[in-house]
Motif scaffolding. Structure first.
Motif, PDB file in Angstrom:
ATOM      1  N   CYS A  40     -15.012 -23.768 -49.568  1.00  0.00           N
ATOM      2  CA  CYS A  40     -15.573 -22.712 -48.720  1.00  0.00           C
ATOM      3  C   CYS A  40     -15.026 -22.805 -47.292  1.00  0.00           C
ATOM      4  O   CYS A  40     -14.783 -21.780 -46.641  1.00  0.00           O
ATOM      5  CB  CYS A  40     -17.103 -22.795 -48.705  1.00  0.00           C
ATOM      6  SG  CYS A  40     -17.884 -22.243 -50.243  1.00  0.00           S
ATOM      7  N   HIS A  70     -13.033 -16.614 -53.662  1.00  0.00           N
ATOM      8  CA  HIS A  70     -14.218 -16.801 -52.825  1.00  0.00           C
ATOM      9  C   HIS A  70     -14.864 -15.442 -52.561  1.00  0.00           C
ATOM     10  O   HIS A  70     -14.216 -14.502 -52.111  1.00  0.00           O
ATOM     11  CB  HIS A  70     -13.814 -17.454 -51.497  1.00  0.00           C
ATOM     12  CG  HIS A  70     -14.956 -17.741 -50.568  1.00  0.00           C
ATOM     13  ND1 HIS A  70     -15.538 -16.778 -49.780  1.00  0.00           N
ATOM     14  CD2 HIS A  70     -15.630 -18.892 -50.302  1.00  0.00           C
ATOM     15  CE1 HIS A  70     -16.506 -17.318 -49.067  1.00  0.00           C
ATOM     16  NE2 HIS A  70     -16.579 -18.600 -49.380  1.00  0.00           N
ATOM     17  N   SER A  84     -20.156 -19.181 -53.440  1.00  0.00           N
ATOM     18  CA  SER A  84     -19.911 -18.212 -52.366  1.00  0.00           C
ATOM     19  C   SER A  84     -20.635 -16.901 -52.614  1.00  0.00           C
ATOM     20  O   SER A  84     -20.902 -16.149 -51.679  1.00  0.00           O
ATOM     21  CB  SER A  84     -18.404 -17.963 -52.216  1.00  0.00           C
ATOM     22  OG  SER A  84     -17.873 -17.323 -53.371  1.00  0.00           O
TER      23      SER A  84
END
Length: 435
Positions: A59, A82, A338
């Motif tokens: 992330c 993501h 995410s």
């Protein structure tokens, strides 16, 4: 400097250069891969990952390189996805191209690459079709499987009553209940929680879980058929492993979170009293009348973020994705964390809040960002079973008991103690006080 040392260093340098050339050639003429950090010889980008919390590292990299970026893990190329948009575009909109399972040595070691969970191509299609058909025939999504879960919930309550309200670690009991549900599907039999065969089965499941969570990762006369005894064994093994560990870990995590939030337990008790009472067992029809309890169960799954990185996929052919061309066989890592922690869809995502799944009128609110079972063609086979189990087990427990922590709720730590393939809750004890 010692000539022998110089020779060794020279050899290592030559090997490093050759490896870099191999990596470069693997991508030559294959189009444009997404951007990413510059890899080091041999180890690639491994030093940029915290192996105790890989998803958090990824992330952080996404903030620098965007929602689609590349990593080099040794000689293996990995494309990381993501955020909701990137994952939806890949796993749903281009589901056929992204439906392969990546090669994972840990699973090759555990099950020789057999079973519906790790198969690809025609083998995977046949095994998945067989698994879904078999589960439906055995009652998945029907009244019969609900009745089995309700029956198991009664055994669960009786086991919890045996603790006599004294402090206990709920791990064994909470693992036994979902495991017994799978036993009722596969063997058509319920086992006593102390049955030796049952305990041996639980031990085998636990051993496999520890291997997978280590730092890294019927028809002989028809040779074209994928329905061999070995495939059947490992497909059933997937049902036991996923159906036991995922549900039991979610239950264990969930009770710990509820201990920290007694005001939420009180609201669930009120809803149970109003909708179900104490004279009958909870059923799935109750879920639509219990928006708050339903929201709590969903929020538990979102908040614990059980499988942050999903099980890696691979592209089945050279694939155009956005402005990139991803070569066939490239490993794809969807960051489910995410999506579950998207701060626009779920304000203050790192705060436990059932309101994430409730509208202004207190009605249950669905979300496309709810992906604890992944999404697309590789979505968890047992999603329907797990949803039933979680609602019925949580509701039945709270219908019969109030939960008492051993420390001040404010001091309860809900952070996982391990964060590799799956997140593991910290050990704890509590008291189940019968009404």
């Amino acid at each position: 400097m010692d000539p022998s040392v110089v020779s060794v260093l020279g050899l290592l340098l030559c090997i490093s250069c050759l490896l870099l050339i191999l990596v470069w050639k693997k991508g030559l003429g294959k189009g444009k891969l997404p951007p990413g950090p510059i890899p080091l010889p041999i180890i690639g980008n491994l030093l940029q990952l915290n192996l105790k919390n890989i998803s958090e590292s990824l992330c952080v990299l996404a903030k620098e390189y965007g929602p689609v970026f590349s990593l080099q893990l040794g000689l293996e190329r990995v494309v990381v996805l993501h955020g909701y948009k990137a994952i939806k575009e890949a796993l749903i909109d281009q589901g056929d191209n992204f439906s392969n399972r990546a090669s994972m040595p840990i699973f090759e070691f555990v099950n020789n690459g057999l079973g519906v969970g790790v198969s690809n191509g025609e083998r995977w299609k046949q095994l998945r079709r067989l698994s879904l058909m078999t589960l439906r025939n055995l009652g998945m999504g029907k009244r019969s499987i609900e009745e089995r879960i309700q029956e198991e919930a009664k055994f669960l309550v009786e086991e919890l009553k045996k603790t006599k309200g004294l402090p206990c670690d709920p791990t064994f009991i909470l693992r036994s209940a979902p495991c017994n549900v799978i036993c009722s599907v596969v063997f058509q039999k319920h086992f006593e929680y102390k049955d030796q065969k049952f305990l041996h089965l639980m031990k085998l499941i636990d051993s496999e879980s520890r291997i997978v969570n280590s730092p890294w990762i019927q028809e002989k006369q028809h040779p074209q058929s994928e329905f061999t005894i070995d495939e059947l064994i490992w497909t059933v093994n997937v049902l036991f492993h996923a159906g036991t560990e995922s549900t039991s870990t979610t239950l264990r995590f969930g009770l710990l979170i509820l201990l920290k939030h007694p005001e939420i337990i009180e609201k669930i008790h009120e809803e149970i009293e109003r909708v179900i009472g104490r004279s009958r067992s909870p059923c799935m029809e109750d879920r639509n009348k219990m928006p708050y309890t339903n929201a709590v169960v969903h929020e538990i799954q979102r908040y614990i973020d059980l499988v942050p990185t999903d099980v890696p996929h691979a592209v089945s052919q050279d694939t155009q994705f956005r402005q990139y061309l991803i070569p066939k066989g490239t490993t794809i890592m969807p960051l489910l964390t995410s999506v579950l922690n998207d701060d626009e869809e779920f304000p203050n995502p790192h705060q436990f809040d059932p309101g994430h799944f409730l509208d202004e009128s207190g009605n249950f609110k669905k979300s496309d960002y709810f992906m604890p079972f992944s999404t697309g063609k590789r979505m968890c086979l047992g999603e329907g079973l797990a949803r039933m189990e979680l609602f019925l087990f949580f509701t039945t427990i709270l219908q019969n008991f109030t939960l008492k922590p051993l420390i001040d709720p404010k001091e309860i730590d809900t952070n996982p103690v391990a964060n590799r393939l799956n997140k593991i809750p910290p050990p704890y004890k509590l008291c189940f006080l019968p009404f």
